[in-house]
Design an enzyme around this catalytic site. Sequence first.
Site, PDB file in Angstrom:
ATOM      1  N   TYR A 159      -8.626  10.708   8.163  1.00  0.00           N
ATOM      2  CA  TYR A 159      -9.530  10.062   7.204  1.00  0.00           C
ATOM      3  C   TYR A 159     -10.850  10.846   7.096  1.00  0.00           C
ATOM      4  O   TYR A 159     -11.359  11.090   6.002  1.00  0.00           O
ATOM      5  CB  TYR A 159      -9.766   8.633   7.696  1.00  0.00           C
ATOM      6  CG  TYR A 159     -10.629   7.751   6.840  1.00  0.00           C
ATOM      7  CD1 TYR A 159     -10.149   7.189   5.665  1.00  0.00           C
ATOM      8  CD2 TYR A 159     -11.928   7.428   7.250  1.00  0.00           C
ATOM      9  CE1 TYR A 159     -10.938   6.338   4.907  1.00  0.00           C
ATOM     10  CE2 TYR A 159     -12.723   6.582   6.498  1.00  0.00           C
ATOM     11  CZ  TYR A 159     -12.223   6.032   5.323  1.00  0.00           C
ATOM     12  OH  TYR A 159     -13.019   5.202   4.584  1.00  0.00           O
ATOM     13  N   SER A 219     -14.768  -5.508   3.978  1.00  0.00           N
ATOM     14  CA  SER A 219     -13.574  -5.497   3.135  1.00  0.00           C
ATOM     15  C   SER A 219     -12.396  -5.657   4.079  1.00  0.00           C
ATOM     16  O   SER A 219     -12.561  -5.679   5.296  1.00  0.00           O
ATOM     17  CB  SER A 219     -13.463  -4.174   2.362  1.00  0.00           C
ATOM     18  OG  SER A 219     -13.084  -3.135   3.256  1.00  0.00           O
ATOM     19  N   ARG A 220     -11.198  -5.710   3.517  1.00  0.00           N
ATOM     20  CA  ARG A 220     -10.016  -5.839   4.394  1.00  0.00           C
ATOM     21  C   ARG A 220      -9.899  -4.616   5.307  1.00  0.00           C
ATOM     22  O   ARG A 220      -9.288  -4.662   6.349  1.00  0.00           O
ATOM     23  CB  ARG A 220      -8.753  -6.028   3.569  1.00  0.00           C
ATOM     24  CG  ARG A 220      -8.398  -4.812   2.747  1.00  0.00           C
ATOM     25  CD  ARG A 220      -7.113  -5.008   1.966  1.00  0.00           C
ATOM     26  NE  ARG A 220      -6.691  -3.734   1.415  1.00  0.00           N
ATOM     27  CZ  ARG A 220      -5.523  -3.538   0.827  1.00  0.00           C
ATOM     28  NH1 ARG A 220      -4.669  -4.532   0.709  1.00  0.00           N
ATOM     29  NH2 ARG A 220      -5.208  -2.355   0.352  1.00  0.00           N
ATOM     30  N   ALA A 280     -19.288  -1.564   4.021  1.00  0.00           N
ATOM     31  CA  ALA A 280     -19.196  -2.902   3.447  1.00  0.00           C
ATOM     32  C   ALA A 280     -18.047  -3.675   4.065  1.00  0.00           C
ATOM     33  O   ALA A 280     -17.068  -3.086   4.531  1.00  0.00           O
ATOM     34  CB  ALA A 280     -18.956  -2.790   1.937  1.00  0.00           C
ATOM     35  N   VAL A 293      -3.182   6.518  -7.352  1.00  0.00           N
ATOM     36  CA  VAL A 293      -4.142   7.530  -7.814  1.00  0.00           C
ATOM     37  C   VAL A 293      -3.541   8.937  -7.797  1.00  0.00           C
ATOM     38  O   VAL A 293      -4.039   9.823  -8.493  1.00  0.00           O
ATOM     39  CB  VAL A 293      -5.444   7.516  -6.981  1.00  0.00           C
ATOM     40  CG1 VAL A 293      -6.375   6.427  -7.460  1.00  0.00           C
ATOM     41  CG2 VAL A 293      -5.175   7.386  -5.492  1.00  0.00           C
ATOM     42  N   ALA A 334     -10.335  14.020   5.123  1.00  0.00           N
ATOM     43  CA  ALA A 334     -10.189  13.744   3.686  1.00  0.00           C
ATOM     44  C   ALA A 334     -11.534  13.386   3.071  1.00  0.00           C
ATOM     45  O   ALA A 334     -11.867  13.832   1.965  1.00  0.00           O
ATOM     46  CB  ALA A 334      -9.196  12.595   3.490  1.00  0.00           C
ATOM     47  N   LYS A 335     -12.314  12.603   3.780  1.00  0.00           N
ATOM     48  CA  LYS A 335     -13.581  12.141   3.216  1.00  0.00           C
ATOM     49  C   LYS A 335     -14.586  13.281   3.072  1.00  0.00           C
ATOM     50  O   LYS A 335     -15.350  13.325   2.104  1.00  0.00           O
ATOM     51  CB  LYS A 335     -14.151  11.003   4.072  1.00  0.00           C
ATOM     52  CG  LYS A 335     -13.392   9.693   3.939  1.00  0.00           C
ATOM     53  CD  LYS A 335     -13.230   9.289   2.488  1.00  0.00           C
ATOM     54  CE  LYS A 335     -12.922   7.830   2.270  1.00  0.00           C
ATOM     55  NZ  LYS A 335     -12.687   7.500   0.854  1.00  0.00           N
TER      56      LYS A 335
HETATM   57  P1  NAD Z   1     -10.098  -2.029   0.300  1.00  0.00           P
HETATM   58  O1  NAD Z   1      -8.861  -1.839   1.091  1.00  0.00           O
HETATM   59  O2  NAD Z   1     -10.585  -3.418   0.072  1.00  0.00           O
HETATM   60  O3  NAD Z   1      -9.982  -1.334  -1.131  1.00  0.00           O
HETATM   61  C1  NAD Z   1      -9.239  -0.184  -1.382  1.00  0.00           C
HETATM   62  C2  NAD Z   1      -8.334  -0.458  -2.562  1.00  0.00           C
HETATM   63  O4  NAD Z   1      -7.634   0.750  -2.905  1.00  0.00           O
HETATM   64  C3  NAD Z   1      -7.270  -1.515  -2.272  1.00  0.00           C
HETATM   65  O5  NAD Z   1      -7.356  -2.566  -3.222  1.00  0.00           O
HETATM   66  C4  NAD Z   1      -5.959  -0.749  -2.352  1.00  0.00           C
HETATM   67  O6  NAD Z   1      -4.867  -1.521  -2.850  1.00  0.00           O
HETATM   68  C5  NAD Z   1      -6.319   0.407  -3.266  1.00  0.00           C
HETATM   69  N1  NAD Z   1      -5.440   1.550  -3.080  1.00  0.00           N
HETATM   70  C6  NAD Z   1      -4.996   2.077  -1.918  1.00  0.00           C
HETATM   71  N2  NAD Z   1      -4.198   3.130  -2.148  1.00  0.00           N
HETATM   72  C7  NAD Z   1      -4.139   3.287  -3.484  1.00  0.00           C
HETATM   73  C8  NAD Z   1      -3.485   4.211  -4.328  1.00  0.00           C
HETATM   74  N3  NAD Z   1      -2.706   5.189  -3.834  1.00  0.00           N
HETATM   75  N4  NAD Z   1      -3.655   4.116  -5.664  1.00  0.00           N
HETATM   76  C9  NAD Z   1      -4.416   3.106  -6.189  1.00  0.00           C
HETATM   77  N5  NAD Z   1      -5.049   2.180  -5.422  1.00  0.00           N
HETATM   78  C10 NAD Z   1      -4.912   2.274  -4.092  1.00  0.00           C
HETATM   79  O7  NAD Z   1     -11.226  -1.166   1.037  1.00  0.00           O
HETATM   80  P2  NAD Z   1     -12.764  -0.874   0.673  1.00  0.00           P
HETATM   81  O8  NAD Z   1     -13.508  -1.007   1.926  1.00  0.00           O
HETATM   82  O9  NAD Z   1     -13.205  -1.603  -0.530  1.00  0.00           O
HETATM   83  O10 NAD Z   1     -12.675   0.708   0.358  1.00  0.00           O
HETATM   84  C11 NAD Z   1     -13.056   1.303  -0.873  1.00  0.00           C
HETATM   85  C12 NAD Z   1     -13.375   2.767  -0.627  1.00  0.00           C
HETATM   86  O11 NAD Z   1     -14.532   2.866   0.200  1.00  0.00           O
HETATM   87  C13 NAD Z   1     -12.269   3.532   0.105  1.00  0.00           C
HETATM   88  O12 NAD Z   1     -12.187   4.845  -0.415  1.00  0.00           O
HETATM   89  C14 NAD Z   1     -12.765   3.584   1.525  1.00  0.00           C
HETATM   90  O13 NAD Z   1     -12.210   4.663   2.236  1.00  0.00           O
HETATM   91  C15 NAD Z   1     -14.254   3.721   1.298  1.00  0.00           C
HETATM   92  N6  NAD Z   1     -15.084   3.329   2.426  1.00  0.00           N
HETATM   93  C16 NAD Z   1     -15.234   2.037   2.757  1.00  0.00           C
HETATM   94  C17 NAD Z   1     -16.058   1.721   3.817  1.00  0.00           C
HETATM   95  C18 NAD Z   1     -16.315   0.294   4.204  1.00  0.00           C
HETATM   96  O14 NAD Z   1     -17.162   0.061   5.083  1.00  0.00           O
HETATM   97  N7  NAD Z   1     -15.670  -0.667   3.575  1.00  0.00           N
HETATM   98  C19 NAD Z   1     -16.686   2.716   4.567  1.00  0.00           C
HETATM   99  C20 NAD Z   1     -16.521   4.031   4.198  1.00  0.00           C
HETATM  100  C21 NAD Z   1     -15.723   4.329   3.111  1.00  0.00           C
END
Ligand code: NAD
Length: 302
Positions: free
Chosen positions: A165, A199-200, A197, A77, A168-169
């Site tokens: 984190y 996720s990994r 959610a 990104v 940034a958020k």
């Molecule tokens: P995830 O790890 O399953 O998905 C994140 C995806 O981003 C991965 O597939 C990864 O390969 C991709 N990625 C990482 N760096 C990248 C880059 N430089 N360029 C392009 N792609 C890149 O995690 P998720 O839980 O699905 O997270 C999605 C978003 O939600 C993230 O921004 C995360 O910080 C945010 N978030 C998630 C949660 C949660 O509970 N899962 C909570 C708060 C925020």
Amino acid sequence: MAPQELRYDGQTVVVTGAGGGLGREYAVFFGSRGANVVVNDLGGSFKGEGKGSRAADVVVNEIRSAGGKAVANYDSVENGDAIIKTAIDNFGRIDVLINNAGILRDVSFKNMKQSDWDLIMAVHVKGAYKCARAAWPYFRKQKYGRLISTASAAGLFGSFGQCNYGAAKLALVGFTETLAKEGLKYNILCNTIAPIAASRMTETVMPPDVLNSLKPEWVMPLVAVLTHQSCTETGSIYEAGGGHIAKIRWERAKGALLKTDDSLTPGAIAQKWKEVNNFAEAEHPQGPGNAMELLETAQQLP
Ligand code: NAD
């Protein structure tokens, strides 16, 4: 907004980090509702190490097998121009940008390395900026755009071991609220979500029974609503996860007004400490303008 099935026919949606987790869920949904989808994913680890094309390819194949239209993009990104170019080259337009890609580098502040800070800022803040910057001229020209930024409870409230984190958020909240103001007259609506959610990213820190109640598909409907053409919401923050969806906003205590002369001393503030912290008559400011009104009132105190 009518509760009919939301559709996105003819629109192009870019979902960053769509190779897994929440992003995959969004991409598959948009693909099933008529949109052209750019499935971006760098394909590295959740800590931001390595890269590969498989993650994005699997999701593109899933969308296409179900009859949808999707192309993959494997750029980071941080290289947002290339991601938006993929949308333009393949579909000729960009209507919706979901800044979702993210990584974690959790470590206590005491032990944090410069690289832990820099990489988190690069992916979350610079990444969202670069993608939005590249999409913006198209949004403005067509007088239409929908942008989602992904924040986190860690940014809104702080979270042990996540100062990089969290910083940034919360940066993304300020970023998105500003874009909401600048985009309004061009019908570019920009909102922030703070999802939770399975996720990994979360599977290493939450037990399986909690993860079962936090499916990514329960966050996706909010994103669908906020990115639909019928949406009018902008500059807002929503928490979403496990069946709970709620707007979050700033609250300002009524506070104390002090005369702006030599009497405005530390002691004077200490005396009014209860008023400063009293939320009984709170307000919900939406811009710096609200604070300016208060300052003017303070200037006029007898
Ligand atoms: P995830 O790890 O399953 O998905 C994140 C995806 O981003 C991965 O597939 C990864 O390969 C991709 N990625 C990482 N760096 C990248 C880059 N430089 N360029 C392009 N792609 C890149 O995690 P998720 O839980 O699905 O997270 C999605 C978003 O939600 C993230 O921004 C995360 O910080 C945010 N978030 C998630 C949660 C949660 O509970 N899962 C909570 C708060 C925020």
